[in-house]
Motif scaffolding. Structure first.
Motif, PDB file in Angstrom:
ATOM      1  N   ASN A  67       0.856  -1.181   0.000  1.00  0.00           N
ATOM      2  CA  ASN A  67       0.000   0.000   0.000  1.00  0.00           C
ATOM      3  C   ASN A  67       0.898   1.240   0.000  1.00  0.00           C
ATOM      4  O   ASN A  67       1.308   1.726   1.047  1.00  0.00           O
ATOM      5  N   ARG A  70       0.143   4.750   1.897  1.00  0.00           N
ATOM      6  CA  ARG A  70       0.246   4.879   3.354  1.00  0.00           C
ATOM      7  C   ARG A  70       1.639   4.488   3.811  1.00  0.00           C
ATOM      8  O   ARG A  70       2.260   3.601   3.232  1.00  0.00           O
ATOM      9  N   SER A  71       2.118   5.139   4.841  1.00  0.00           N
ATOM     10  CA  SER A  71       3.396   4.722   5.426  1.00  0.00           C
ATOM     11  C   SER A  71       3.275   4.684   6.942  1.00  0.00           C
ATOM     12  O   SER A  71       2.464   5.395   7.543  1.00  0.00           O
ATOM     13  N   LEU A  72       4.084   3.817   7.522  1.00  0.00           N
ATOM     14  CA  LEU A  72       4.101   3.624   8.973  1.00  0.00           C
ATOM     15  C   LEU A  72       5.510   3.890   9.480  1.00  0.00           C
ATOM     16  O   LEU A  72       6.486   3.546   8.811  1.00  0.00           O
ATOM     17  N   HIS A  98       5.934   1.044   4.000  1.00  0.00           N
ATOM     18  CA  HIS A  98       4.569   0.954   3.485  1.00  0.00           C
ATOM     19  C   HIS A  98       3.992  -0.393   3.899  1.00  0.00           C
ATOM     20  O   HIS A  98       4.690  -1.412   3.833  1.00  0.00           O
ATOM     21  N   HIS A 133      -0.226  -8.053  13.072  1.00  0.00           N
ATOM     22  CA  HIS A 133       0.028  -7.663  11.688  1.00  0.00           C
ATOM     23  C   HIS A 133       1.519  -7.637  11.349  1.00  0.00           C
ATOM     24  O   HIS A 133       1.875  -7.414  10.208  1.00  0.00           O
ATOM     25  N   ASP A 164      -3.482  -4.997   5.835  1.00  0.00           N
ATOM     26  CA  ASP A 164      -4.777  -4.754   6.463  1.00  0.00           C
ATOM     27  C   ASP A 164      -4.648  -4.203   7.886  1.00  0.00           C
ATOM     28  O   ASP A 164      -5.625  -4.203   8.635  1.00  0.00           O
ATOM     29  N   GLY A 166      -4.850  -1.674  10.768  1.00  0.00           N
ATOM     30  CA  GLY A 166      -5.835  -0.611  10.927  1.00  0.00           C
ATOM     31  C   GLY A 166      -5.266   0.786  10.739  1.00  0.00           C
ATOM     32  O   GLY A 166      -4.086   1.041  10.977  1.00  0.00           O
ATOM     33  N   GLU A 167      -6.112   1.682  10.298  1.00  0.00           N
ATOM     34  CA  GLU A 167      -5.719   3.073  10.067  1.00  0.00           C
ATOM     35  C   GLU A 167      -5.325   3.776  11.362  1.00  0.00           C
ATOM     36  O   GLU A 167      -4.632   4.790  11.332  1.00  0.00           O
ATOM     37  N   GLU A 168      -5.778   3.263  12.497  1.00  0.00           N
ATOM     38  CA  GLU A 168      -5.456   3.898  13.779  1.00  0.00           C
ATOM     39  C   GLU A 168      -3.984   3.724  14.159  1.00  0.00           C
ATOM     40  O   GLU A 168      -3.480   4.404  15.032  1.00  0.00           O
ATOM     41  N   SER A 170      -0.264   4.291  13.212  1.00  0.00           N
ATOM     42  CA  SER A 170       0.621   5.039  12.323  1.00  0.00           C
ATOM     43  C   SER A 170       2.091   4.808  12.689  1.00  0.00           C
ATOM     44  O   SER A 170       2.965   5.043  11.874  1.00  0.00           O
TER      45      SER A 170
END
Length: 185
Positions: A67, A70-72, A98, A133, A164, A166-168, A170
């Motif tokens: 993805n 988005r980056s973490l 990502h 995850h 997958d 979660g967006e919460e 980061s």
């Protein structure tokens, strides 16, 4: 009559003692069983930052699963437990990744003593919701590490974070606690 009620026959004491010893043994066995049961439960649900040793391989991670929108942030930390005269540090204290991207990072470990020492790394991921995850494909934590006196070594960690997640989430932290190996192989 009153004396017989206060002093039951001796054979009744023996039965009571046996029953109490059996109950004590059952509680003792249950106490020992709790540790592996708790660890298994934590690994199964990702509670307390535990992750399973994953069986997926790098070839199993399709490039299309990344993805890029988005980056973490991922931070790496390490802790040495008493009795382990080592020095350890991540070569990259933090990275951006990502979700779905395959990544390798390294830790530098050095034995500061004049003896060969065997150590074991235990990983933990936080926040705990991110642990399920975080997939380690290759990790020095999968087996005990033996370092000769004064030896230094770079140890690799290859991982992927599921797309997958979660967006919460980061940012997450992967922490390693290094222990002297109780039963060196």
């Amino acid at each position: 009559m009153r004396e017989a009620a206060l002093n039951p026959p001796p054979h009744r004491h023996g039965r009571l003692v046996i029953r109490l010893l059996l109950v004590a043994a059952a509680f003792f066995a249950f106490g020992f069983a709790l540790v592996p049961l708790y660890d298994t439960l934590c690994r199964a649900v990702g509670f307390n930052g535990k992750t399973l040793k994953d069986t997926i391989q790098a070839k199993d991670v399709p490039p299309s699963a990344v993805n890029y929108a988005r980056s973490l942030g991922v931070q790496f930390t390490s802790t040495l437990m008493p009795g382990l005269p080592w020095e350890i540090r991540p070569l990259e204290p933090s990275i951006e990744i990502h979700p779905g991207e395959l990544r390798t990072t390294r830790f530098l470990v050095r034995n500061l003593s004049d003896q060969t020492i065997v150590g074991q790394a235990v990983p933990s991921v936080s926040p705990t919701v991110a642990a399920r995850h975080f997939r380690k494909l290759d990790c020095f934590c999968f087996k005990q590490q033996t370092l000769a006196p004064g030896e230094s070594r770079e140890m690799a960690l290859t991982f992927v974070i599921d797309g997958d997640i979660g967006e919460e989430v980061s940012e997450l932290t992967l922490a390693y606690a290094f222990f002297p190996a109780p039963n060196p192989n």
